[in-house]
Design an enzyme around this catalytic site. Structure first.
Site, mmCIF file in Angstrom:
data_model
loop_
_atom_site.group_PDB
_atom_site.id
_atom_site.type_symbol
_atom_site.label_atom_id
_atom_site.label_comp_id
_atom_site.label_asym_id
_atom_site.label_seq_id
_atom_site.Cartn_x
_atom_site.Cartn_y
_atom_site.Cartn_z
ATOM 1 N N LYS A 34 2.212 9.891 8.603
ATOM 2 C CA LYS A 34 1.579 9.730 9.680
ATOM 3 C C LYS A 34 2.073 10.274 10.612
ATOM 4 C CE LYS A 34 -0.400 5.592 7.919
ATOM 5 N NZ LYS A 34 -1.761 5.695 8.098
ATOM 6 N N ASP A 49 8.671 3.092 1.863
ATOM 7 C CA ASP A 49 8.147 3.538 2.426
ATOM 8 C C ASP A 49 7.827 3.230 3.340
ATOM 9 O OD1 ASP A 49 5.545 4.717 3.118
ATOM 10 O OD2 ASP A 49 4.791 3.821 0.919
ATOM 11 N N PHE A 75 1.077 -1.088 0.375
ATOM 12 C CA PHE A 75 0.197 0.078 0.349
ATOM 13 C C PHE A 75 0.917 0.855 -0.155
ATOM 14 C CE2 PHE A 75 -2.074 3.526 1.494
ATOM 15 C CZ PHE A 75 -3.660 4.037 1.504
ATOM 16 N N THR A 132 2.666 24.738 -4.551
ATOM 17 C CA THR A 132 2.810 26.386 -3.994
ATOM 18 C C THR A 132 3.206 26.121 -2.804
ATOM 19 O OG1 THR A 132 0.059 26.482 -5.134
ATOM 20 C CG2 THR A 132 0.452 27.914 -3.248
#
Lengths: 510, 510
Positions: free
Chosen positions: B369, B338, B232, B394
């Site tokens: 997280k 990850d 994931f 931005t």
């Protein structure tokens, strides 16, 4: 422990060092912050919103000055500074004025790429930022989809949803413009496939379930989002596939095979090119419809900006946008209006698409920047996916920023800032028109009339224009290849416009 | 104006209503917050970190109770509540305990999908959240790439970069896990094409420039990111193309034609299946290398989680991950780890990949997280794109959240929380092993030994297990099809483990 006690001691005397006066965060200072925003607003657009705002820019060194140069060299050790424009001191910035480390103070009509709505160190926002709700939202950040806080409904209703565009009463919250657009695209694709399957009640086929895990059709369908040439919708993989601003934004990044329709290239002044512009818009609409009908990856939604901002401040008429609404309705395709840069008051309406007076609202409207939060509005219940966890992620937005947006909305209402941008924008546009008549070579294609302060013009020496403006105390940005774009805050008033126009006059006559 | 004055008056008496005592945000209360975190930590893992934390869960109504039911119905008018797990009252939550509207207080080992690091209403975080720097960061949010604040280098160096994984000294900041991964992918693609062109100094070809604007090769190259089955990595378009967790995450969303390699399916207990597991990992590595060599869309990078979290808490050995490092080096492909869910201390190391003792670091490590901010770390200067504005947006991160992460890091160091998760994790694992021996049918494939509190097991009645746990005062989540996953906060201690183990014992024996 000693450092903690020092920290507490420091908090007791916390002072935001503002150019003119001080705002502190203890209770006494909160009262003074409140006092600062309590002035009479009976003639709001003449009298300064913030009495203690600086009276004008102040430039005493080259920019960057010696202190900034030293700090930029240090920052470059850990952070890419090649796109750095100015190293700012936000504690010394106030209202429309941005400060640097060398004591320079610039009138800021760029406003963090159009994302500061009501001024630096706005006292009302300071109240919200130091409120108990904000503290809790920061330190207890929820996974909103699973464990929303008890007042989430109220935060939405008194904030984000209070300003929902007409006809749209739901919102899916996000973190920035890119993911606001991408979650809207996801909603569009789910809606489309649901329709193709025969409705929300029809289950996924075993083949869809299996192929989706391999990124293959039919589970991962080859559908598309159509955007317009020169449009900008973000820089993650889905949004970048719809962005058509500049090669440097797109080179080397894999993209979906999604189509683009031409955006009208209007000629200025508009009143001298009426028929040509009508035909140009007609041509673009015809081509847009042809692509929707014929593109090999069927179009689920069309996304369009009310004013193409990063792409060079390209405008089109309300008739063009109404045309898109008609085409999309006729072909059963969704219309997404990207108000990330145009939304929240700068165009003289809260949402720029209000200028179009459409009989039927867009299907989705995305927002971010001045909202300080992000998301997409929608109205049709069929755009809520048919099952939970289809549109989901850990945070699904941010209550802290939603609270801040609520304070911004309150400030916009309190000071009547949308009307201010409409009136100040007209004044500003007239002033630029005056200069344009004197220097037609220097100020070309002036545009944004009647669009609040959302004004731009082309300059034959654009990059030099932007650089020289700094020396005159003006922080201003460009867009596209040659546009000078004005993106002042909503608290930009006539007296700021005078300072700005004065500088432009000097720049074009020098 | 009256409402503003009321707001100020309310601020003066602002109280966070905590279960046991009160924290207020004025100076006096900040002192009391500091006092609350000033206890002796000489035997940190036996003595409670927060003396006034509740002594245990308290459940007095069904969950949801009557007040929650009413509020959920109201929320459903404006917000999709189908994935709602519990409507929370964060002002009543404290430390490891989450409160609802009906006075229930649950031991939280789910922690907002593993994203609360140091407890609800942590007093140290409250100090940071009410600091002048935080207020300024919230109300003066910069466009970091253009107008960084003067102390951005210092915020990075004393925070995000202070805990950079060994060998990686740079960071590109983002907002959440999805965009952290996607910006890392963009860096990988730019690096790859730069290499193929012959170096950073080689200019783009006219054909690349032209085709990029049409989403076509060679400007938009057909390169890929390889991920692993059940992995994931987020739910935006690029990250979702690497996510392989569940069909419901992927159905109906267009995806890139990117490959997946098999992730090892280890057998438990590990010590009884040594040879089988070695062979399984070998098989997966061989297939991964074959895909890298042969896939029709060349692989620029491989992304892998140290523990596949959403996909069911699937572990692999350090040898497997070292194997990926070897394969990627050998084939000139980048390795992205990850650590969005595994990072920041829960596995008994600050970064889970420290468990592997790799001679060479990964090329990029992504995080979010528990960090409350996000981004990717890297070390190789070639991963800074060759021109400015290629990796840009931005906001490019969020100084407010970077300040919060710094406070989290300080709290982790002050309380020695990484060591705590290692020791408490061992204690917890041993306790679960004990129960497993008694009820081997109820607790299957117990895993995460030596991985801090990052523990999971399979349950034949998983969903019922999770639901019943609430009635016993435990808030716990699942992952994959049948895993019960433990994701306590870093302040979870032995006495919390005892409460948890007690509840598990009751659940499996009932």
């Amino acid at each position: 422990m000693a450092s903690l006690l020092r920290q507490v001691a420091r908090l007791r005397q916390f002072t935001l060092h503002l150019p003119v006066r001080s705002i502190t965060t203890n209770a006494q200072s909160r009262a003074s912050a409140a006092a600062a925003i309590a002035h009479d607003t009976s003639s709001p657009f003449e009298q300064p919103f913030f009495a203690d705002e600086p009276h004008g820019p102040r430039v005493s060194t080259p920019i960057p000055g010696p202190k900034s140069k030293k700090a930029i060299a240090e920052l470059n050790q850990v952070f890419d500074t090649r796109s750095l424009n100015m190293l700012a001191n936000y504690k010394q910035s106030y209202g429309n004025y941005i400060a640097d480390l060398d004591g320079n103070l610039l009138l800021d009509v760029y406003a963090q790429i159009a994302s500061i709505p009501v001024g630096y160190n706005n006292p009302s926002l300071l109240l919200a930022a130091t409120s108990p709700d904000m503290a809790s939202a920061l330190i207890n950040r929820p996974a909103l989809g699973n464990f929303p806080q008890h007042d989430w409904a109220s935060i939405l209703e008194t904030g984000i949803l209070k300003v929902a565009p007409r006809g749209l009463n739901q919102v899916f919250t996000a973190l920035a413009g890119s993911d606001a657009n991408e979650t809207a695209y996801k909603a569009a694709f789910m809606w489309r496939r649901q329709m193709e399957r025969g409705g929300a009640h029809v289950e996924f086929s075993p083949e869809e379930i299996e192929t989706s895990m391999n990124n293959q059709v039919p589970g991962s369908p080859q559908l598309s989002i159509m955007s317009f040439t020169s449009g900008f919708h973000g820089r993650l993989f889905g949004s970048l596939s719809t962005t058509r601003s500049k090669p440097i934004h797109k080179l080397d990044i894999p993209a979906f095979d999604w189509p683009q329709a031409p955006f009208p290239a209007l000629k200025y002044p508009l009143e001298e090119h009426v028929q040509e512009n009508v035909e140009e818009e007609k041509r673009c609409l015809e081509q847009a419809e042809r692509i929707i009908k014929e593109y090999h990856n069927p179009v689920a939604a069309v996304i369009v900006e009310p004013v193409q901002s990063e792409g060079g401040d390209n405008h089109a008429s309300p008739a063009f946008f109404k045309g898109i609404r008609e085409i999309t309705k006729r072909n059963n395709v969704l219309m997404i209006v990207d108000e990330v840069q145009t939304g929240i008051g700068a165009t003289g309406k809260f949402w720029a698409h209000e200028h179009w007076n459409m009989a039927q609202p867009p299907d989705m409207v995305t927002f971010s920047k001045k909202a300080q939060t992000a998301g997409y509005y929608f109205g049709n219940p069929a755009l809520r996916p048919n099952k939970p966890y289809r549109q989901f992620n850990t945070w699904m937005g941010d209550p802290a920023r939603a609270i801040l947006f609520r304070a911004i909305i309150n400030e916009i209402e309190r000071l009547n800032l949308v009307e201010n941008t409409a009136l100040t924008g007209d004044y500003l546009f007239n002033g630029l028109e005056r200069i344009q008549r004197q220097y037609p070579e220097q100020i070309q294609n002036l545009r944004g009339k009647g669009q609040g302060t959302f004004i731009a013009f082309d300059s034959p020496t654009r990059d030099a224009f932007l650089a020289k403006a700094k020396a005159l105390g003006i922080n201003i940005g460009g867009s596209g290849a040659k546009a000078v774009r004005l993106r002042p805050m909503l608290i930009f008033q006539k007296h700021h416009a005078d300072i700005f126009l004065d500088a432009v006059q000097k720049l074009v006559s020098s």
